[in-house]
Design a protein around this motif. Structure first.
Motif, PDB file in Angstrom:
ATOM      1  N   PRO A 264      44.865  55.586  63.192  1.00  0.00           N
ATOM      2  CA  PRO A 264      44.275  56.623  64.043  1.00  0.00           C
ATOM      3  C   PRO A 264      42.881  57.008  63.556  1.00  0.00           C
ATOM      4  O   PRO A 264      42.501  56.695  62.415  1.00  0.00           O
ATOM      5  N   PRO A 265      42.109  57.704  64.400  1.00  0.00           N
ATOM      6  CA  PRO A 265      40.726  58.041  64.035  1.00  0.00           C
ATOM      7  C   PRO A 265      40.606  58.809  62.719  1.00  0.00           C
ATOM      8  O   PRO A 265      39.698  58.538  61.928  1.00  0.00           O
ATOM      9  N   ALA A 266      41.498  59.761  62.472  1.00  0.00           N
ATOM     10  CA  ALA A 266      41.398  60.545  61.232  1.00  0.00           C
ATOM     11  C   ALA A 266      41.608  59.654  60.015  1.00  0.00           C
ATOM     12  O   ALA A 266      40.931  59.804  58.991  1.00  0.00           O
ATOM     13  N   ARG A 267      42.548  58.717  60.099  1.00  0.00           N
ATOM     14  CA  ARG A 267      42.798  57.806  58.983  1.00  0.00           C
ATOM     15  C   ARG A 267      41.606  56.877  58.777  1.00  0.00           C
ATOM     16  O   ARG A 267      41.206  56.601  57.651  1.00  0.00           O
ATOM     17  N   LEU A 268      41.019  56.432  59.887  1.00  0.00           N
ATOM     18  CA  LEU A 268      39.832  55.591  59.796  1.00  0.00           C
ATOM     19  C   LEU A 268      38.683  56.349  59.144  1.00  0.00           C
ATOM     20  O   LEU A 268      37.920  55.791  58.344  1.00  0.00           O
ATOM     21  N   ALA A 269      38.570  57.647  59.468  1.00  0.00           N
ATOM     22  CA  ALA A 269      37.526  58.468  58.847  1.00  0.00           C
ATOM     23  C   ALA A 269      37.747  58.582  57.342  1.00  0.00           C
ATOM     24  O   ALA A 269      36.797  58.520  56.550  1.00  0.00           O
ATOM     25  N   GLY A 270      39.015  58.728  56.920  1.00  0.00           N
ATOM     26  CA  GLY A 270      39.314  58.779  55.493  1.00  0.00           C
ATOM     27  C   GLY A 270      38.948  57.487  54.790  1.00  0.00           C
ATOM     28  O   GLY A 270      38.355  57.500  53.704  1.00  0.00           O
ATOM     29  N   PHE A 271      39.273  56.355  55.415  1.00  0.00           N
ATOM     30  CA  PHE A 271      38.909  55.064  54.844  1.00  0.00           C
ATOM     31  C   PHE A 271      37.389  54.915  54.794  1.00  0.00           C
ATOM     32  O   PHE A 271      36.842  54.355  53.835  1.00  0.00           O
ATOM     33  N   ALA A 272      36.705  55.401  55.832  1.00  0.00           N
ATOM     34  CA  ALA A 272      35.241  55.304  55.858  1.00  0.00           C
ATOM     35  C   ALA A 272      34.631  56.064  54.677  1.00  0.00           C
ATOM     36  O   ALA A 272      33.658  55.607  54.068  1.00  0.00           O
ATOM     37  N   LEU A 273      35.212  57.222  54.336  1.00  0.00           N
ATOM     38  CA  LEU A 273      34.723  57.973  53.183  1.00  0.00           C
ATOM     39  C   LEU A 273      34.962  57.199  51.882  1.00  0.00           C
ATOM     40  O   LEU A 273      34.117  57.191  50.981  1.00  0.00           O
ATOM     41  N   VAL A 274      36.119  56.547  51.791  1.00  0.00           N
ATOM     42  CA  VAL A 274      36.400  55.722  50.611  1.00  0.00           C
ATOM     43  C   VAL A 274      35.365  54.607  50.498  1.00  0.00           C
ATOM     44  O   VAL A 274      34.826  54.336  49.417  1.00  0.00           O
ATOM     45  N   TRP A 275      35.077  53.950  51.620  1.00  0.00           N
ATOM     46  CA  TRP A 275      34.107  52.845  51.603  1.00  0.00           C
ATOM     47  C   TRP A 275      32.709  53.347  51.235  1.00  0.00           C
ATOM     48  O   TRP A 275      31.982  52.672  50.521  1.00  0.00           O
ATOM     49  N   LEU A 276      32.357  54.550  51.733  1.00  0.00           N
ATOM     50  CA  LEU A 276      31.061  55.128  51.369  1.00  0.00           C
ATOM     51  C   LEU A 276      30.999  55.392  49.868  1.00  0.00           C
ATOM     52  O   LEU A 276      29.982  55.103  49.214  1.00  0.00           O
ATOM     53  N   ALA A 277      32.093  55.919  49.312  1.00  0.00           N
ATOM     54  CA  ALA A 277      32.135  56.169  47.868  1.00  0.00           C
ATOM     55  C   ALA A 277      31.971  54.863  47.094  1.00  0.00           C
ATOM     56  O   ALA A 277      31.269  54.811  46.079  1.00  0.00           O
ATOM     57  N   LEU A 278      32.599  53.797  47.575  1.00  0.00           N
ATOM     58  CA  LEU A 278      32.497  52.507  46.901  1.00  0.00           C
ATOM     59  C   LEU A 278      31.094  51.918  47.007  1.00  0.00           C
ATOM     60  O   LEU A 278      30.625  51.265  46.074  1.00  0.00           O
ATOM     61  N   VAL A 279      30.438  52.127  48.140  1.00  0.00           N
ATOM     62  CA  VAL A 279      29.053  51.663  48.289  1.00  0.00           C
ATOM     63  C   VAL A 279      28.157  52.363  47.269  1.00  0.00           C
ATOM     64  O   VAL A 279      27.344  51.730  46.585  1.00  0.00           O
ATOM     65  N   VAL A 280      28.315  53.690  47.161  1.00  0.00           N
ATOM     66  CA  VAL A 280      27.519  54.459  46.201  1.00  0.00           C
ATOM     67  C   VAL A 280      27.816  53.990  44.778  1.00  0.00           C
ATOM     68  O   VAL A 280      26.907  53.751  43.974  1.00  0.00           O
ATOM     69  N   PHE A 281      29.105  53.836  44.477  1.00  0.00           N
ATOM     70  CA  PHE A 281      29.527  53.420  43.132  1.00  0.00           C
ATOM     71  C   PHE A 281      29.013  52.025  42.788  1.00  0.00           C
ATOM     72  O   PHE A 281      28.494  51.787  41.692  1.00  0.00           O
ATOM     73  N   THR A 282      29.149  51.075  43.723  1.00  0.00           N
ATOM     74  CA  THR A 282      28.742  49.697  43.467  1.00  0.00           C
ATOM     75  C   THR A 282      27.232  49.580  43.339  1.00  0.00           C
ATOM     76  O   THR A 282      26.721  48.861  42.468  1.00  0.00           O
ATOM     77  N   ALA A 283      26.497  50.276  44.212  1.00  0.00           N
ATOM     78  CA  ALA A 283      25.038  50.237  44.133  1.00  0.00           C
ATOM     79  C   ALA A 283      24.544  50.773  42.796  1.00  0.00           C
ATOM     80  O   ALA A 283      23.633  50.205  42.176  1.00  0.00           O
ATOM     81  N   ASP A 284      25.187  51.838  42.321  1.00  0.00           N
ATOM     82  CA  ASP A 284      24.812  52.397  41.016  1.00  0.00           C
ATOM     83  C   ASP A 284      25.126  51.410  39.895  1.00  0.00           C
ATOM     84  O   ASP A 284      24.330  51.235  38.970  1.00  0.00           O
ATOM     85  N   ALA A 285      26.300  50.734  39.980  1.00  0.00           N
ATOM     86  CA  ALA A 285      26.687  49.777  38.943  1.00  0.00           C
ATOM     87  C   ALA A 285      25.728  48.594  38.902  1.00  0.00           C
ATOM     88  O   ALA A 285      25.342  48.132  37.823  1.00  0.00           O
ATOM     89  N   VAL A 286      25.353  48.082  40.082  1.00  0.00           N
ATOM     90  CA  VAL A 286      24.428  46.950  40.138  1.00  0.00           C
ATOM     91  C   VAL A 286      23.062  47.341  39.587  1.00  0.00           C
ATOM     92  O   VAL A 286      22.451  46.603  38.806  1.00  0.00           O
ATOM     93  N   ARG A 287      22.567  48.518  39.975  1.00  0.00           N
ATOM     94  CA  ARG A 287      21.257  48.974  39.485  1.00  0.00           C
ATOM     95  C   ARG A 287      21.278  49.153  37.969  1.00  0.00           C
ATOM     96  O   ARG A 287      20.342  48.743  37.264  1.00  0.00           O
ATOM     97  N   ASN A 288      22.356  49.728  37.447  1.00  0.00           N
ATOM     98  CA  ASN A 288      22.445  49.947  36.004  1.00  0.00           C
ATOM     99  C   ASN A 288      22.543  48.618  35.250  1.00  0.00           C
ATOM    100  O   ASN A 288      21.958  48.463  34.166  1.00  0.00           O
ATOM    101  N   ALA A 289      23.278  47.636  35.844  1.00  0.00           N
ATOM    102  CA  ALA A 289      23.393  46.321  35.197  1.00  0.00           C
ATOM    103  C   ALA A 289      22.043  45.623  35.144  1.00  0.00           C
ATOM    104  O   ALA A 289      21.693  44.996  34.142  1.00  0.00           O
ATOM    105  N   ARG A 290      21.254  45.744  36.219  1.00  0.00           N
ATOM    106  CA  ARG A 290      19.936  45.117  36.232  1.00  0.00           C
ATOM    107  C   ARG A 290      19.009  45.761  35.201  1.00  0.00           C
ATOM    108  O   ARG A 290      18.251  45.072  34.510  1.00  0.00           O
ATOM    109  N   GLN A 291      19.093  47.084  35.095  1.00  0.00           N
ATOM    110  CA  GLN A 291      18.239  47.768  34.127  1.00  0.00           C
ATOM    111  C   GLN A 291      18.606  47.400  32.691  1.00  0.00           C
ATOM    112  O   GLN A 291      17.723  47.261  31.830  1.00  0.00           O
TER     113      GLN A 291
END
Length: 305
Positions: A264-291
């Motif tokens: 349902p839409p509410a569950r999809l919204a919850g998953f979307a927030l999880v994916w957003l958190a993972l995007v933020v987390f992964t981007a930070d990890a990649v940037r830190n690894a490069r540095q």
């Protein structure tokens, strides 16, 4: 073939097998979750013991028994992986594959949380943002489910805790899996004997194919773990971190597209927030690894006055 390319093949193989594992577990019905778990443990011991015997690598047991703290750690790891496996089997066979996928999506965030609470690590600001978004996702999904998504949280925390213990132990994959499964083998065999005594065991009573699938549960458990170990020895952690999301994406696809579980839409919204958190987390990890890989400019000596 280069070591790096081989590492990617090993990693993709491991996560593809984990991603499609719900399809395999569904084939094990009408066996119940505890019976499947017991067979998974027992046949894992058999499979890995044969592998170690073929490699003539059994001497590690004597050295391990001389380390009581390592034995205690293995017992803890065995308990955590038993909880993880049992919860996952229950989730798949109770038609909650989507929620099991959620557990492995939020697992990286739980690993970071354990780093703060257990290892006293200091987080960067971006990592705190990712954790905050992840916590918001759990709130949204709790409202949608009408309950705390306990199955997903149990999977995430048990696997994160297992990884933490394994990191401390430092055992190779095959040897570690053998000892952990061996710790659990006696209660697993006891449970299977009890089922047989009550004429409630499905082993050998459904079909030859069903019996073969229960036996192959050991190989199905050990193979992706061995592939994963091969990948970790060849790939940078940042690369391995990127492809780890392949498994829950495939599990989510199995749940929605193959098993037709509701989204349902509410569950999809919850998953979307999880994916957003993972995007933020992964981007930070990649940037830190490069540095961290960037060569540091040597400081110039101070001029002599």
């Amino acid at each position: 073939m280069t070591s790096l390319r081989l590492g990617y093949l090993y990693g993709l193989g491991a996560y593809l097998l984990w991603g499609f594992f719900p399809l395999y577990l569904k084939l094990l019905r009408p066996a119940g979750p505890l019976e499947i778990l017991a067979h998974r443990i027992v046949w894992s011991v058999v499979f890995v013991a044969l592998l170690l015997a073929a490699l003539r690598n059994v001497g590690f047991l004597r050295a391990l028994l001389r380390r009581p703290w390592a034995v205690a750690g293995i017992v803890a790891a065995a308990a955590l992986i038993a909880v993880n496996w049992g919860t996952y089997i229950y989730g798949v066979n109770s038609d909650r594959v989507v929620e099991t996928a959620l557990g492995y999506f939020i697992n990286p965030l739980v690993v970071v949380l354990l780093g703060v609470t257990v290892l006293r690590e200091r987080l960067r600001a971006t990592q705190w943002v990712a954790l905050g978004i992840g916590a918001s996702a759990v709130v949204v999904l709790t409202v949608d489910y009408g309950r705390l998504p306990w199955l997903a949280l149990t999977l995430a925390f048990s696997f994160a805790g297992y990884g933490l213990v394994k990191k401390r132990l430092g055992l190779p994959a095959a040897e570690g899996l053998f000892v952990e499964s061996a710790v659990l083998a006696l209660p697993a065999l006891g449970y299977l004997a009890w089922l047989t005594s009550r004429a409630e065991s499905t082993f050998g009573h459904v079909s030859a194919g069903h019996t073969a699938l229960l036996v192959l549960a050991g190989a199905a458990t050990a193979t992706p773990l061995l592939l994963f170990a091969g990948a970790t020895n060849r790939l940078p952690l940042s690369s391995l971190g990127m492809i780890q999301y392949l498994a829950p994406i495939l599990q989510l696809g199995c749940g929605v597209l193959i098993f037709h579980e509701p989204m349902p839409p509410a569950r999809l919204a919850g998953f979307a927030l999880v994916w957003l958190a993972l995007v933020v987390f992964t981007a930070d990890a990649v940037r830190n690894a490069r540095q961290s890989r960037r060569p540091q400019t040597p400081k110039q000596p101070a001029p002599i006055a």
